[in-house]
Design a protein around this motif. Structure first.
Motif, PDB file in Angstrom:
ATOM      1  N   LYS A  12       0.732  -0.986  -0.044  1.00 23.69           N
ATOM      2  CA  LYS A  12      -0.347   0.308   0.075  1.00 23.69           C
ATOM      3  C   LYS A  12       0.828   1.144   0.237  1.00 23.69           C
ATOM      4  O   LYS A  12       1.648   1.409   0.885  1.00 23.69           O
ATOM      5  N   THR A  13       0.967   2.388  -1.427  1.00 21.25           N
ATOM      6  CA  THR A  13       1.350   3.163  -1.378  1.00 21.25           C
ATOM      7  C   THR A  13       0.424   4.332  -0.695  1.00 21.25           C
ATOM      8  O   THR A  13      -0.525   5.140  -1.087  1.00 21.25           O
ATOM      9  N   THR A  14       1.406   5.029  -0.151  1.00 11.78           N
ATOM     10  CA  THR A  14       0.525   7.025  -0.070  1.00 11.78           C
ATOM     11  C   THR A  14       1.141   8.094  -0.863  1.00 11.78           C
ATOM     12  O   THR A  14       2.145   7.948  -0.623  1.00 11.78           O
ATOM     13  N   GLY A  15       0.946   9.293  -1.868  1.00 11.97           N
ATOM     14  CA  GLY A  15       1.377   9.929  -1.824  1.00 11.97           C
ATOM     15  C   GLY A  15       0.894  10.274  -3.487  1.00 11.97           C
ATOM     16  O   GLY A  15      -0.272   9.751  -3.870  1.00 11.97           O
ATOM     17  N   PRO A  16       1.669  10.678  -4.295  1.00  7.27           N
ATOM     18  CA  PRO A  16       3.244  11.393  -4.611  1.00  7.27           C
ATOM     19  C   PRO A  16       3.304  12.640  -3.725  1.00  7.27           C
ATOM     20  O   PRO A  16       2.544  13.316  -3.715  1.00  7.27           O
ATOM     21  N   LEU A  17       4.168  12.789  -3.374  1.00  5.34           N
ATOM     22  CA  LEU A  17       4.728  13.903  -3.366  1.00  5.34           C
ATOM     23  C   LEU A  17       4.512  14.667  -4.552  1.00  5.34           C
ATOM     24  O   LEU A  17       4.353  14.397  -5.569  1.00  5.34           O
ATOM     25  N   PRO A  18       4.928  16.084  -4.620  1.00  4.79           N
ATOM     26  CA  PRO A  18       5.014  16.883  -5.759  1.00  4.79           C
ATOM     27  C   PRO A  18       5.666  16.258  -6.932  1.00  4.79           C
ATOM     28  O   PRO A  18       7.228  16.352  -6.219  1.00  4.79           O
ATOM     29  N   ASP A  19       5.892  15.728  -7.796  1.00  3.37           N
ATOM     30  CA  ASP A  19       6.885  15.245  -8.897  1.00  3.37           C
ATOM     31  C   ASP A  19       8.092  16.014  -9.082  1.00  3.37           C
ATOM     32  O   ASP A  19       7.826  18.047  -8.728  1.00  3.37           O
ATOM     33  N   THR A  20       9.440  15.599 -10.013  1.00  5.39           N
ATOM     34  CA  THR A  20      10.697  16.707  -9.788  1.00  5.39           C
ATOM     35  C   THR A  20      10.297  17.725 -11.183  1.00  5.39           C
ATOM     36  O   THR A  20      11.587  17.238 -11.910  1.00  5.39           O
ATOM     37  N   LYS A  21       9.547  17.361 -12.341  1.00  5.20           N
ATOM     38  CA  LYS A  21       9.422  18.036 -13.457  1.00  5.20           C
ATOM     39  C   LYS A  21      10.273  18.926 -13.359  1.00  5.20           C
ATOM     40  O   LYS A  21      10.399  20.076 -13.336  1.00  5.20           O
ATOM     41  N   GLY A  22      11.194  18.969 -14.467  1.00  2.60           N
ATOM     42  CA  GLY A  22      12.471  19.670 -14.744  1.00  2.60           C
ATOM     43  C   GLY A  22      13.661  19.635 -14.220  1.00  2.60           C
ATOM     44  O   GLY A  22      14.282  19.888 -15.165  1.00  2.60           O
ATOM     45  N   SER A  23      13.711  19.175 -13.102  1.00  2.00           N
ATOM     46  CA  SER A  23      15.151  18.251 -13.360  1.00  2.00           C
ATOM     47  C   SER A  23      15.933  17.694 -14.001  1.00  2.00           C
ATOM     48  O   SER A  23      15.274  16.548 -15.123  1.00  2.00           O
ATOM     49  N   PRO A  24      17.470  18.278 -13.993  1.00  2.00           N
ATOM     50  CA  PRO A  24      17.950  17.387 -14.927  1.00  2.00           C
ATOM     51  C   PRO A  24      18.619  15.866 -14.847  1.00  2.00           C
ATOM     52  O   PRO A  24      19.239  15.613 -15.998  1.00  2.00           O
ATOM     53  N   ARG A  25      17.669  15.660 -14.203  1.00  2.00           N
ATOM     54  CA  ARG A  25      17.659  13.947 -14.311  1.00  2.00           C
ATOM     55  C   ARG A  25      16.654  13.148 -14.317  1.00  2.00           C
ATOM     56  O   ARG A  25      16.148  11.665 -14.346  1.00  2.00           O
ATOM     57  N   GLY A  26      15.685  13.904 -14.898  1.00  2.00           N
ATOM     58  CA  GLY A  26      14.356  14.178 -15.188  1.00  2.00           C
ATOM     59  C   GLY A  26      13.393  13.499 -13.797  1.00  2.00           C
ATOM     60  O   GLY A  26      13.868  14.185 -12.972  1.00  2.00           O
ATOM     61  N   GLU A  27      11.764  13.548 -14.979  1.00  2.00           N
ATOM     62  CA  GLU A  27      10.828  13.084 -13.590  1.00  2.00           C
ATOM     63  C   GLU A  27      10.480  12.250 -13.049  1.00  2.00           C
ATOM     64  O   GLU A  27      10.630  11.494 -13.393  1.00  2.00           O
ATOM     65  N   ARG A  28      10.682  11.845 -11.442  1.00  2.00           N
ATOM     66  CA  ARG A  28      10.215  11.343 -10.415  1.00  2.00           C
ATOM     67  C   ARG A  28       9.017  12.082  -9.708  1.00  2.00           C
ATOM     68  O   ARG A  28       8.552  13.369  -9.238  1.00  2.00           O
ATOM     69  N   TRP A  54      10.930   5.717  -5.756  1.00  3.06           N
ATOM     70  CA  TRP A  54      11.299   7.002  -6.110  1.00  3.06           C
ATOM     71  C   TRP A  54      10.946   6.850  -7.959  1.00  3.06           C
ATOM     72  O   TRP A  54      12.088   6.618  -8.510  1.00  3.06           O
ATOM     73  N   MET A  55       9.800   6.799  -8.149  1.00  2.00           N
ATOM     74  CA  MET A  55       9.193   6.608  -9.708  1.00  2.00           C
ATOM     75  C   MET A  55       9.840   7.656 -10.863  1.00  2.00           C
ATOM     76  O   MET A  55       9.447   8.363 -10.258  1.00  2.00           O
ATOM     77  N   ASN A  56      10.301   7.036 -11.865  1.00  2.00           N
ATOM     78  CA  ASN A  56      10.742   7.501 -12.790  1.00  2.00           C
ATOM     79  C   ASN A  56       9.629   7.581 -13.886  1.00  2.00           C
ATOM     80  O   ASN A  56       8.797   6.720 -13.953  1.00  2.00           O
ATOM     81  N   VAL A  57       9.188   8.749 -13.931  1.00  2.00           N
ATOM     82  CA  VAL A  57       8.035   8.742 -14.887  1.00  2.00           C
ATOM     83  C   VAL A  57       8.901   9.266 -16.129  1.00  2.00           C
ATOM     84  O   VAL A  57       8.918  10.307 -16.400  1.00  2.00           O
ATOM     85  N   SER A  58       7.848   8.555 -17.327  1.00  6.98           N
ATOM     86  CA  SER A  58       8.348   9.248 -18.294  1.00  6.98           C
ATOM     87  C   SER A  58       7.403   8.869 -19.685  1.00  6.98           C
ATOM     88  O   SER A  58       6.401   8.811 -19.220  1.00  6.98           O
ATOM     89  N   ASN A  59       7.820   9.618 -20.766  1.00 11.00           N
ATOM     90  CA  ASN A  59       6.688  10.697 -21.852  1.00 11.00           C
ATOM     91  C   ASN A  59       6.682   8.658 -22.351  1.00 11.00           C
ATOM     92  O   ASN A  59       5.446   8.586 -23.370  1.00 11.00           O
ATOM     93  N   ASP A  60       6.925   8.133 -22.463  1.00  8.73           N
ATOM     94  CA  ASP A  60       6.612   6.267 -22.771  1.00  8.73           C
ATOM     95  C   ASP A  60       5.152   5.703 -22.812  1.00  8.73           C
ATOM     96  O   ASP A  60       5.159   4.616 -22.986  1.00  8.73           O
ATOM     97  N   GLY A  61       4.983   6.091 -21.664  1.00 10.81           N
ATOM     98  CA  GLY A  61       4.034   5.124 -20.842  1.00 10.81           C
ATOM     99  C   GLY A  61       3.897   4.464 -20.065  1.00 10.81           C
ATOM    100  O   GLY A  61       3.114   3.828 -19.753  1.00 10.81           O
ATOM    101  N   PHE A  62       4.603   4.627 -20.071  1.00 16.75           N
ATOM    102  CA  PHE A  62       5.776   3.396 -18.349  1.00 16.75           C
ATOM    103  C   PHE A  62       6.310   4.649 -17.231  1.00 16.75           C
ATOM    104  O   PHE A  62       6.947   5.266 -18.331  1.00 16.75           O
ATOM    105  N   TRP A  63       5.719   3.629 -16.111  1.00 22.53           N
ATOM    106  CA  TRP A  63       6.452   4.341 -14.651  1.00 22.53           C
ATOM    107  C   TRP A  63       7.741   3.211 -14.263  1.00 22.53           C
ATOM    108  O   TRP A  63       7.880   2.270 -15.068  1.00 22.53           O
TER     109      TRP A  63
END
Length: 151
Positions: A12-28, A54-63
């Protein structure tokens, strides 16, 4: 090589916190693992402290999850779990998550590669085996995985 069913992993998870969109390491996204259990014939364990994803969010439809969690077994031993994998953001997955409904196993591609650290002799088989899992939603923030050992 075969896949041997070893245990069910529920989380069971809670969250997420606001994402890191714009980070040089990618959106998480940062998710807190608030409850978890491993249940099988050779292991029974519950989450002993909150875990993190620390979920990596990408634009290919996969986390891409990157999860670290501590467990304590029913006989008092510590086991650490780390896993990565792929979670496909299908329309069925998104609808189920928004409506707090379960998905079927084939509604999304949800797969893990799991690694364990165990010191107790009884659980050292976790250190010397490779594990994979397939998952499905049980409802919003609740996931169930069938976990297999590669032989």
């Amino acid at each position: 090589m075969r896949l041997e069913s070893e245990f069910i992993y529920r989380v069971k998870t809670t969250g997420p916190l606001p994402d890191t969109k714009g980070s040089p390491r990618g959106e998480r996204q940062y998710w807190i693992v608030s409850e978890a259990e491993l249940e099988g014939s050779r292991i029974r364990a519950k989450l002993s402290a909150p875990g993190s994803d620390w979920m990596n969010v990408s634009n290919d439809g996969f986390w891409r999850p990157d999860v670290h969690m501590p467990f304590v077994t029913d006989d008092g031993e510590t086991i650490l779990l780390h896993y990565t994998g792929l979670v496909e953001q299908t329309a069925a997955f998104k609808r189920a998550a928004e409506a707090d409904r379960p998905t079927a196993w084939d509604d999304q591609y949800m797969r893990l590669m799991m690694n364990f650290d165990a010191g107790a002799a009884r659980y050292r088989w976790l250190n010397t085996s490779l594990f994979v899992a397939r998952g499905r939603l049980l409802g919003t923030g609740n996931i169930e995985y069938e976990c297999y050992r590669l032989t």
